[in-house]
Design an enzyme around this catalytic site. Sequence first.
Site, short mmCIF file in Angstrom:
data_model
loop_
_atom_site.label_atom_id
_atom_site.label_comp_id
_atom_site.label_asym_id
_atom_site.label_seq_id
_atom_site.Cartn_x
_atom_site.Cartn_y
_atom_site.Cartn_z
N ASP A 152 9.35 -3.10 0.78
CA ASP A 152 7.95 -3.47 0.90
C ASP A 152 7.70 -4.83 0.24
O ASP A 152 8.39 -5.79 0.57
CB ASP A 152 7.07 -2.36 0.28
CG ASP A 152 5.59 -2.57 0.49
OD1 ASP A 152 5.12 -2.38 1.62
OD2 ASP A 152 4.89 -2.92 -0.48
N TYR B 77 -1.20 -10.05 -2.45
CA TYR B 77 -1.69 -10.26 -1.09
C TYR B 77 -2.60 -11.49 -1.01
O TYR B 77 -2.56 -12.23 -0.02
CB TYR B 77 -2.46 -9.03 -0.61
CG TYR B 77 -1.60 -7.81 -0.41
CD1 TYR B 77 -0.92 -7.60 0.79
CD2 TYR B 77 -1.46 -6.86 -1.41
CE1 TYR B 77 -0.14 -6.48 0.98
CE2 TYR B 77 -0.68 -5.73 -1.22
CZ TYR B 77 -0.01 -5.55 -0.03
OH TYR B 77 0.77 -4.43 0.15
N HIS C 92 7.38 4.73 5.95
CA HIS C 92 7.48 3.43 5.28
C HIS C 92 8.22 3.55 3.95
O HIS C 92 8.91 2.62 3.54
CB HIS C 92 6.07 2.89 5.05
CG HIS C 92 6.02 1.58 4.33
ND1 HIS C 92 6.37 0.39 4.93
CD2 HIS C 92 5.69 1.27 3.05
CE1 HIS C 92 6.24 -0.60 4.06
NE2 HIS C 92 5.84 -0.10 2.91
#
Length: 351
Positions: free
Chosen positions: A164, A276, A331
């Site tokens: 990730d 982010y 995921h």
Amino acid sequence: MGFFTNIVRVVATWAIASFYGCMMLLFTLLRVARRGPRAFFGYKSRPDRPKCLDDPDLGTHGYVRLKTSGLRFHYVAAGEPQKPLMLCLHGFPECWYSWRHQLKEFRNSYRVVAPDLRGYGETESPQPSGYWGWPNFSLSHLTNDVRELIEALGYSSCTLVAHDWGGFIAWQFAIDHPDLVDKLIVMNIPHPGVFYKYIATHFSQFRKSWYIFLYQLPWLPEMLIKAFDFEMIRGVFRSKNMGCRRRDAITDEDVEAFKYTFARPGANISAAINYYRALVKQPRSYKGTKVQCPTLLIWGDQDGALEVGLTEGTDRFVPDFTLKLVPGASHWVQQDQPEVVNGHMRDWLKG
């Protein structure tokens, strides 16, 4: 032309972020109406560590202070110090504990080290905190942390394993520092050169990446993570669309361990979200960039956030490339199917 393009990009990003912010506010207000404001503000501090975080079978806890940033990094290490280094970088919203299965599996062959990334868990967060601290989470800062961490641990290179957000850092690190990465193993995160092109040409992936835009807003993402006693964290690991496919893959205690990362005294929720913010505010070009070391990409094919199509075209950026799909895995592939993932890693590392 570059200036005009940048203005358009900023305006479009804020427009999309505002749209998703309004949608999430409406959705949250409806939940508050059903469950009451007490439930919404019912998040609790967690001064006591879940016992699983101190399981001696997972390794020993250690700390190093990096030179450039001055930040103290926390890590858990398993295996003898004279063995080659396997450095494991976690994703969002996780911590070192997401590598618990790999710490036990590879300790006989490697010095396996799983740190809390900058601002996570027991690793310090740079100042200023909050929304305006996002410049301290640029890729250049994050990759320099990895470089200095390898040095502080007493090594000159490593086998880099990442998932990730840790995988995004690992891709960039392998590009920038090919001499420090012997082998690269990345899980459920595409090469950034593939990702940017794919998201621009596949609307289905663009929709699935809505949270990246939401996280560009100030204060609202932090509030949503804390809402209903950090229910978002439970949801990403347990929900039907995003969560692990094996029911017993993530226990209640495991969920508490990840909640503790964000709810422990002194925790900085903004730090994780600023990864982010910095990524979108400081985009990079990846034309022609290649990863020179042997690379294994492991991908759970039931990922609810990232499509399997993101694996296609990676060989254009990685000449020595191997792809292993894990059928039925989410995921959170290394936690969802640890035996399968460890088997792929072990066979590829031997080869």
